[in-house]
Design a protein around this motif. Sequence first.
Motif, PDB file in Angstrom:
ATOM      1  N   VAL A 145       0.870  -1.175   0.000  1.00  0.00           N
ATOM      2  CA  VAL A 145       0.000   0.000   0.000  1.00  0.00           C
ATOM      3  C   VAL A 145       0.911   1.229   0.000  1.00  0.00           C
ATOM      4  O   VAL A 145       2.119   1.118   0.174  1.00  0.00           O
ATOM      5  CB  VAL A 145      -0.942   0.016   1.230  1.00  0.00           C
ATOM      6  CG1 VAL A 145      -1.884  -1.170   1.191  1.00  0.00           C
ATOM      7  CG2 VAL A 145      -0.150   0.010   2.541  1.00  0.00           C
ATOM      8  N   GLY A 146       0.327   2.392  -0.210  1.00  0.00           N
ATOM      9  CA  GLY A 146       1.116   3.609  -0.159  1.00  0.00           C
ATOM     10  C   GLY A 146       1.791   3.936  -1.483  1.00  0.00           C
ATOM     11  O   GLY A 146       1.415   3.415  -2.547  1.00  0.00           O
ATOM     12  N   PRO A 147       2.818   4.803  -1.446  1.00  0.00           N
ATOM     13  CA  PRO A 147       3.495   5.237  -2.671  1.00  0.00           C
ATOM     14  C   PRO A 147       4.054   4.065  -3.467  1.00  0.00           C
ATOM     15  O   PRO A 147       4.611   3.133  -2.898  1.00  0.00           O
ATOM     16  CB  PRO A 147       4.634   6.139  -2.143  1.00  0.00           C
ATOM     17  CG  PRO A 147       4.161   6.611  -0.797  1.00  0.00           C
ATOM     18  CD  PRO A 147       3.351   5.482  -0.238  1.00  0.00           C
ATOM     19  N   ASP A 148       3.885   4.130  -4.788  1.00  0.00           N
ATOM     20  CA  ASP A 148       4.421   3.118  -5.703  1.00  0.00           C
ATOM     21  C   ASP A 148       3.835   1.725  -5.467  1.00  0.00           C
ATOM     22  O   ASP A 148       4.439   0.721  -5.854  1.00  0.00           O
ATOM     23  CB  ASP A 148       5.955   3.037  -5.614  1.00  0.00           C
ATOM     24  CG  ASP A 148       6.635   4.354  -5.939  1.00  0.00           C
ATOM     25  OD1 ASP A 148       6.166   5.034  -6.876  1.00  0.00           O
ATOM     26  OD2 ASP A 148       7.613   4.708  -5.267  1.00  0.00           O
ATOM     27  N   ALA A 149       2.648   1.672  -4.853  1.00  0.00           N
ATOM     28  CA  ALA A 149       2.056   0.363  -4.561  1.00  0.00           C
ATOM     29  C   ALA A 149       1.819  -0.440  -5.833  1.00  0.00           C
ATOM     30  O   ALA A 149       2.057  -1.654  -5.855  1.00  0.00           O
ATOM     31  CB  ALA A 149       0.754   0.535  -3.778  1.00  0.00           C
ATOM     32  N   ASP A 150       1.358   0.208  -6.896  1.00  0.00           N
ATOM     33  CA  ASP A 150       1.068  -0.537  -8.126  1.00  0.00           C
ATOM     34  C   ASP A 150       2.336  -1.184  -8.684  1.00  0.00           C
ATOM     35  O   ASP A 150       2.315  -2.359  -9.096  1.00  0.00           O
ATOM     36  CB  ASP A 150       0.446   0.384  -9.180  1.00  0.00           C
ATOM     37  CG  ASP A 150      -0.976   0.786  -8.826  1.00  0.00           C
ATOM     38  OD1 ASP A 150      -1.565   0.162  -7.916  1.00  0.00           O
ATOM     39  OD2 ASP A 150      -1.497   1.720  -9.454  1.00  0.00           O
ATOM     40  N   ALA A 151       3.425  -0.434  -8.690  1.00  0.00           N
ATOM     41  CA  ALA A 151       4.688  -0.985  -9.206  1.00  0.00           C
ATOM     42  C   ALA A 151       5.175  -2.121  -8.320  1.00  0.00           C
ATOM     43  O   ALA A 151       5.623  -3.165  -8.816  1.00  0.00           O
ATOM     44  CB  ALA A 151       5.732   0.112  -9.295  1.00  0.00           C
ATOM     45  N   LYS A 152       5.106  -1.935  -7.009  1.00  0.00           N
ATOM     46  CA  LYS A 152       5.540  -2.988  -6.093  1.00  0.00           C
ATOM     47  C   LYS A 152       4.668  -4.226  -6.224  1.00  0.00           C
ATOM     48  O   LYS A 152       5.157  -5.365  -6.152  1.00  0.00           O
ATOM     49  CB  LYS A 152       5.512  -2.473  -4.653  1.00  0.00           C
ATOM     50  CG  LYS A 152       6.527  -1.395  -4.373  1.00  0.00           C
ATOM     51  CD  LYS A 152       6.353  -0.842  -2.962  1.00  0.00           C
ATOM     52  CE  LYS A 152       7.340   0.276  -2.667  1.00  0.00           C
ATOM     53  NZ  LYS A 152       7.115   0.868  -1.328  1.00  0.00           N
ATOM     54  N   ASN A 153       3.373  -4.026  -6.433  1.00  0.00           N
ATOM     55  CA  ASN A 153       2.463  -5.165  -6.493  1.00  0.00           C
ATOM     56  C   ASN A 153       2.570  -5.937  -7.800  1.00  0.00           C
ATOM     57  O   ASN A 153       2.120  -7.084  -7.870  1.00  0.00           O
ATOM     58  CB  ASN A 153       1.027  -4.705  -6.255  1.00  0.00           C
ATOM     59  CG  ASN A 153       0.754  -4.443  -4.784  1.00  0.00           C
ATOM     60  OD1 ASN A 153       1.368  -5.073  -3.923  1.00  0.00           O
ATOM     61  ND2 ASN A 153      -0.142  -3.525  -4.500  1.00  0.00           N
ATOM     62  N   ALA A 154       3.158  -5.352  -8.819  1.00  0.00           N
ATOM     63  CA  ALA A 154       3.369  -6.103 -10.062  1.00  0.00           C
ATOM     64  C   ALA A 154       4.209  -7.348  -9.776  1.00  0.00           C
ATOM     65  O   ALA A 154       3.906  -8.444 -10.270  1.00  0.00           O
ATOM     66  CB  ALA A 154       4.041  -5.224 -11.111  1.00  0.00           C
TER      67      ALA A 154
END
Length: 267
Positions: A157-166
């Motif tokens: 969650v939080g900043p850059d969550a989408d990139a981390k969740n990839a």
Amino acid sequence: MSTYQDLLPVATEAVRRAARAMRQGSPGVLTLKGDRDVASELDFAIERDVRAFLAAETPDIGFLGEEEGDSGRADLRWVLDPIDGTANFLRRLPMCAVSLALVHQNNPVLGVIELPFLSSLYTAVEGCGAHANGQRITVSGVSVLKDAIVAVGDYAVGPDADAKNAMRLAVAAQLAARSQRVRMMGSAALDLAWLAEGRLDAAITLSNHLWDMASGVVIVREAGASVVDRHGNAHDSTSQETLAASPLLMPAILDLYRSAAAEVGAA
């Protein structure tokens, strides 16, 4: 001079104090820490109590807590997550823990984890094995991924969550195709404790803080697991991710991680 083993009763009492507070207390006021991330009033209260207790019992050892940071020396310090799995605790889900480690330089050398609502206490001291409720424990003998139950850490969650969740989604997809089952418990300490006890066969956590991982790392290592970072190097307090499994299963876990990384173009 005290040995690490001599410090285990102190660490155990500190964790038991915290676990009692979890069982008997209520969350109280919630503090927003970021996007979809909160700490309860009880998180802070437990951390302050444990910090004070350990300062009195072991004044020459520093302290790092998740909620209020560092005090004292940094080369030898207690590291506490007062409630690991706060989101679970707030919803009265029992998959939450108190996690306390002693870290010497970059390496955890003592760990105590209690699951307050599951009647389980896990302990380990470097070189002395791992125990659950006083009984010696070891990792499972599962050696092939198709027979393995694998725990994964929470989504970011939080900043850059989408990139981390990839990367997390790619790992989950690989596990869905290749492992027996995938589990997301919501507590890194619990994942590693259950891996040490043989309830799980591997655990993959891709976003680490020292208070999340240190205690579980020493416990699961002493139970016979291999614990590495994404490159296959030995895990320490500077590692950004944690891959843990029995030595027989670890090559398959690393292969799976690398396949997921190739899918998303991660280094």
